[in-house]
Design a protein around this motif. Structure first.
Motif, PDB file in Angstrom:
ATOM      1  N   SER A  57      42.960 -21.049  60.516  1.00  0.00           N
ATOM      2  CA  SER A  57      44.159 -20.526  61.161  1.00  0.00           C
ATOM      3  C   SER A  57      45.140 -19.933  60.161  1.00  0.00           C
ATOM      4  CB  SER A  57      44.852 -21.638  61.959  1.00  0.00           C
ATOM      5  OG  SER A  57      45.360 -22.644  61.099  1.00  0.00           O
ATOM      6  N   LEU A  58      44.944 -20.248  58.890  1.00  0.00           N
ATOM      7  CA  LEU A  58      45.808 -19.701  57.839  1.00  0.00           C
ATOM      8  C   LEU A  58      45.160 -18.527  57.112  1.00  0.00           C
ATOM      9  CD1 LEU A  58      47.226 -22.996  56.247  1.00  0.00           C
ATOM     10  CD2 LEU A  58      48.278 -21.540  57.982  1.00  0.00           C
ATOM     11  N   HIS A  59      44.053 -18.041  57.617  1.00  0.00           N
ATOM     12  CA  HIS A  59      43.385 -16.901  56.992  1.00  0.00           C
ATOM     13  C   HIS A  59      44.019 -15.597  57.488  1.00  0.00           C
ATOM     14  CE1 HIS A  59      39.483 -19.254  55.842  1.00  0.00           C
ATOM     15  NE2 HIS A  59      40.591 -19.754  55.320  1.00  0.00           N
ATOM     16  N   GLU A  60      45.310 -15.483  57.271  1.00  0.00           N
ATOM     17  CA  GLU A  60      46.079 -14.298  57.606  1.00  0.00           C
ATOM     18  C   GLU A  60      46.601 -13.676  56.322  1.00  0.00           C
ATOM     19  OE1 GLU A  60      49.150 -15.314  60.313  1.00  0.00           O
ATOM     20  OE2 GLU A  60      47.825 -16.361  61.715  1.00  0.00           O
ATOM     21  N   PRO A  61      46.939 -12.377  56.340  1.00  0.00           N
ATOM     22  CA  PRO A  61      47.388 -11.720  55.097  1.00  0.00           C
ATOM     23  C   PRO A  61      48.521 -12.441  54.387  1.00  0.00           C
ATOM     24  CG  PRO A  61      46.956 -10.076  56.784  1.00  0.00           C
ATOM     25  CD  PRO A  61      46.787 -11.412  57.455  1.00  0.00           C
ATOM     26  N   MET A  62      49.517 -12.915  55.153  1.00  0.00           N
ATOM     27  CA  MET A  62      50.654 -13.586  54.536  1.00  0.00           C
ATOM     28  C   MET A  62      50.211 -14.784  53.702  1.00  0.00           C
ATOM     29  SD  MET A  62      53.833 -15.453  56.459  1.00  0.00           S
ATOM     30  CE  MET A  62      54.899 -16.605  55.597  1.00  0.00           C
ATOM     31  N   TYR A  63      49.298 -15.577  54.255  1.00  0.00           N
ATOM     32  CA  TYR A  63      48.878 -16.798  53.566  1.00  0.00           C
ATOM     33  C   TYR A  63      47.873 -16.506  52.448  1.00  0.00           C
ATOM     34  CZ  TYR A  63      51.253 -18.859  57.508  1.00  0.00           C
ATOM     35  OH  TYR A  63      52.214 -19.194  58.437  1.00  0.00           O
ATOM     36  N   ILE A  64      47.100 -15.440  52.608  1.00  0.00           N
ATOM     37  CA  ILE A  64      46.202 -15.050  51.518  1.00  0.00           C
ATOM     38  C   ILE A  64      47.016 -14.615  50.300  1.00  0.00           C
ATOM     39  CG2 ILE A  64      44.439 -13.389  50.798  1.00  0.00           C
ATOM     40  CD1 ILE A  64      43.441 -13.401  53.710  1.00  0.00           C
ATOM     41  N   PHE A  65      48.073 -13.826  50.531  1.00  0.00           N
ATOM     42  CA  PHE A  65      48.955 -13.452  49.424  1.00  0.00           C
ATOM     43  C   PHE A  65      49.636 -14.687  48.833  1.00  0.00           C
ATOM     44  CE2 PHE A  65      49.188  -9.135  51.560  1.00  0.00           C
ATOM     45  CZ  PHE A  65      48.480  -8.483  50.554  1.00  0.00           C
ATOM     46  N   LEU A  66      49.999 -15.622  49.697  1.00  0.00           N
ATOM     47  CA  LEU A  66      50.623 -16.862  49.218  1.00  0.00           C
ATOM     48  C   LEU A  66      49.667 -17.646  48.329  1.00  0.00           C
ATOM     49  CD1 LEU A  66      52.882 -18.917  49.153  1.00  0.00           C
ATOM     50  CD2 LEU A  66      52.115 -19.777  51.383  1.00  0.00           C
ATOM     51  N   SER A  67      48.383 -17.665  48.683  1.00  0.00           N
ATOM     52  CA  SER A  67      47.413 -18.361  47.839  1.00  0.00           C
ATOM     53  C   SER A  67      47.264 -17.662  46.485  1.00  0.00           C
ATOM     54  CB  SER A  67      46.056 -18.449  48.543  1.00  0.00           C
ATOM     55  OG  SER A  67      45.458 -17.173  48.678  1.00  0.00           O
ATOM     56  N   MET A  68      47.343 -16.323  46.471  1.00  0.00           N
ATOM     57  CA  MET A  68      47.315 -15.576  45.206  1.00  0.00           C
ATOM     58  C   MET A  68      48.516 -15.952  44.344  1.00  0.00           C
ATOM     59  SD  MET A  68      46.300 -11.699  46.362  1.00  0.00           S
ATOM     60  CE  MET A  68      44.841 -11.319  47.333  1.00  0.00           C
ATOM     61  N   LEU A  69      49.686 -16.043  44.989  1.00  0.00           N
ATOM     62  CA  LEU A  69      50.897 -16.422  44.260  1.00  0.00           C
ATOM     63  C   LEU A  69      50.775 -17.826  43.699  1.00  0.00           C
ATOM     64  CD1 LEU A  69      53.870 -15.621  43.541  1.00  0.00           C
ATOM     65  CD2 LEU A  69      54.537 -16.802  45.653  1.00  0.00           C
ATOM     66  N   ALA A  70      50.212 -18.741  44.488  1.00  0.00           N
ATOM     67  CA  ALA A  70      50.052 -20.127  44.040  1.00  0.00           C
ATOM     68  C   ALA A  70      49.114 -20.196  42.834  1.00  0.00           C
ATOM     69  CB  ALA A  70      49.515 -20.989  45.181  1.00  0.00           C
ATOM     70  N   LEU A  71      48.021 -19.432  42.866  1.00  0.00           N
ATOM     71  CA  LEU A  71      47.094 -19.415  41.729  1.00  0.00           C
ATOM     72  C   LEU A  71      47.767 -18.835  40.494  1.00  0.00           C
ATOM     73  CD1 LEU A  71      44.251 -19.837  40.582  1.00  0.00           C
ATOM     74  CD2 LEU A  71      43.647 -17.563  41.456  1.00  0.00           C
ATOM     75  N   ALA A  72      48.533 -17.758  40.673  1.00  0.00           N
ATOM     76  CA  ALA A  72      49.261 -17.169  39.537  1.00  0.00           C
ATOM     77  C   ALA A  72      50.264 -18.163  38.966  1.00  0.00           C
ATOM     78  CB  ALA A  72      49.970 -15.894  39.986  1.00  0.00           C
ATOM     79  N   ASP A  73      50.926 -18.936  39.843  1.00  0.00           N
ATOM     80  CA  ASP A  73      51.884 -19.950  39.378  1.00  0.00           C
ATOM     81  C   ASP A  73      51.198 -21.026  38.536  1.00  0.00           C
ATOM     82  OD1 ASP A  73      54.235 -18.922  40.367  1.00  0.00           O
ATOM     83  OD2 ASP A  73      54.103 -19.962  42.286  1.00  0.00           O
ATOM     84  N   ILE A  74      50.029 -21.461  38.974  1.00  0.00           N
ATOM     85  CA  ILE A  74      49.293 -22.488  38.232  1.00  0.00           C
ATOM     86  C   ILE A  74      48.945 -21.979  36.832  1.00  0.00           C
ATOM     87  CG2 ILE A  74      47.103 -23.746  38.108  1.00  0.00           C
ATOM     88  CD1 ILE A  74      47.202 -23.966  41.168  1.00  0.00           C
ATOM     89  N   ILE A  75      48.427 -20.759  36.769  1.00  0.00           N
ATOM     90  CA  ILE A  75      48.029 -20.202  35.469  1.00  0.00           C
ATOM     91  C   ILE A  75      49.246 -19.956  34.587  1.00  0.00           C
ATOM     92  CG2 ILE A  75      46.877 -18.284  34.310  1.00  0.00           C
ATOM     93  CD1 ILE A  75      45.173 -17.933  36.836  1.00  0.00           C
TER      94      ILE A  75
END
Length: 315
Positions: A57-75
């Motif tokens: 249910s979270l496989h929407e563009p907004m949340y996909i971009f959010l996951s990219m942001l979260a990965l960038a934050d971790i790195i």
């Protein structure tokens, strides 16, 4: 020729980062909030990525971009914070030239990448609010994938020349880095050569790219606000603004301290103490990654519900 060769070989010596000059006695105390924020950043962003990729249910563009942001934050936080804590706790500031340059590259690379992701998220909100009926046809998975690849490719093209710019310089013995991590101008100032090219590139190209991102984000939200205030229903206006609230907070949280650090470092001169420059530089790589998942958790009902369900299942 022999002297030039000797100078060049001095890249092979170990360099020493001293942490925050002038605040050495407070390193242990400073490490407590930094370590706490780093743990929260890793845990919070990892949880976000896990929830987004395991819940359809979270496989929407907004949340996909959010996951990219979260990965960038971790790195971004991991590139610097463990070494900062090693300096604060164990005075382990030693680092090889190659490792220092690697840290410099990934620091700047992830910063520019995160800026591009925030721009992509602003475009996502623009499409969602201004063209809601065409949202899924405009932001298809292939478009999102190309946007992600473009963000990484642009960041690489901007930041990889920094490696050549520091490697082309001649180093002749100065090995003390007055910082808690390696960044472009901190390395360049250890050289004996003229570093005008480093200064010009370090100021104009990254600043132009970040400045362009900020301008496009502002344009996106100007168009969003214009569309929102044309909506006749007050409740619909508030709902539309609410969907953008978390993103606006994240944008301000990311750009404000980083731009302050950039301009203070280059134009602050003697008016701003060096330890303040470096303290803020440490905070801007750990505070946004810490607060981003919290902001989205508070502002986004879907994330709140998934976190609650996950917590209930675990405990």
């Amino acid at each position: 020729m022999a002297m030039s060769s000797n100078h060049t070989n001095l890249r092979d010596i170990w360099y020493t980062m001293i942490g925050i000059p002038g605040l050495e006695d407070a390193h242990i105390w400073l490490s407590i909030p930094i370590c706490s924020m780093y743990i929260v950043a890793i845990a919070g962003n990892t949880l976000l990525i896990f929830l987004i990729f395991t819940d359809h249910s979270l496989h929407e563009p907004m949340y996909i971009f959010l996951s990219m942001l979260a990965l960038a934050d971790i790195i971004l936080s991991t590139v610097t914070t463990p070494k900062v804590l090693a300096i604060f706790w164990f005075q382990a500031g030693g680092i090889s030239f190659a490792s220092c340059v690697s840290q410099m590259f990934f620091l700047h690379f992830m910063f520019v990448t995160e800026s591009a992701i925030l721009l992509a998220m602003a475009f996502d909100r623009y499409v969602a609010i201004c063209f809601p009926l065409r949202y899924t046809t405009i932001l298809t998975p292939s478009v999102i994938g190309r946007m992600g690849i473009a963000s990484v490719a642009r960041s690489f093209l901007i930041c990889f020349p920094l490696v050549f710019l520091v490697y082309r310089l001649t180093y002749c013995g100065r090995n003390i880095i007055h910082h808690s991590y390696c960044e472009h101008m901190g390395i360049a100032r250890l050289a004996c050569d003229n570093i005008k090219v480093n200064i010009y590139y370090g100021m104009t190209v990254p600043l132009f790219s970040i400045g362009l991102d900020i301008m496009l984000v502002i344009i996106s939200y100007t168009l969003i606000l214009r569309s929102v205030f044309r909506i006749p229903s007050r409740d619909a206006r508030l709902k539309a603004l609410g969907t953008c609230g978390s993103h606006v907070c994240v944008i301000l949280l990311f750009y404000t301290p980083s731009l302050f650090t950039f301009f203070a470092h280059r134009f602050g001169g003697q008016s701003i103490p060096r330890h303040m420059h470096i303290l803020f530089a440490n905070l801007y790589v750990v505070v946004p990654p810490t607060l981003n998942p919290i902001i989205y958790g508070v502002k986004t009902k879907q994330i709140q519900q998934k976190v609650f369900s996950f917590s209930k299942a675990c405990f």
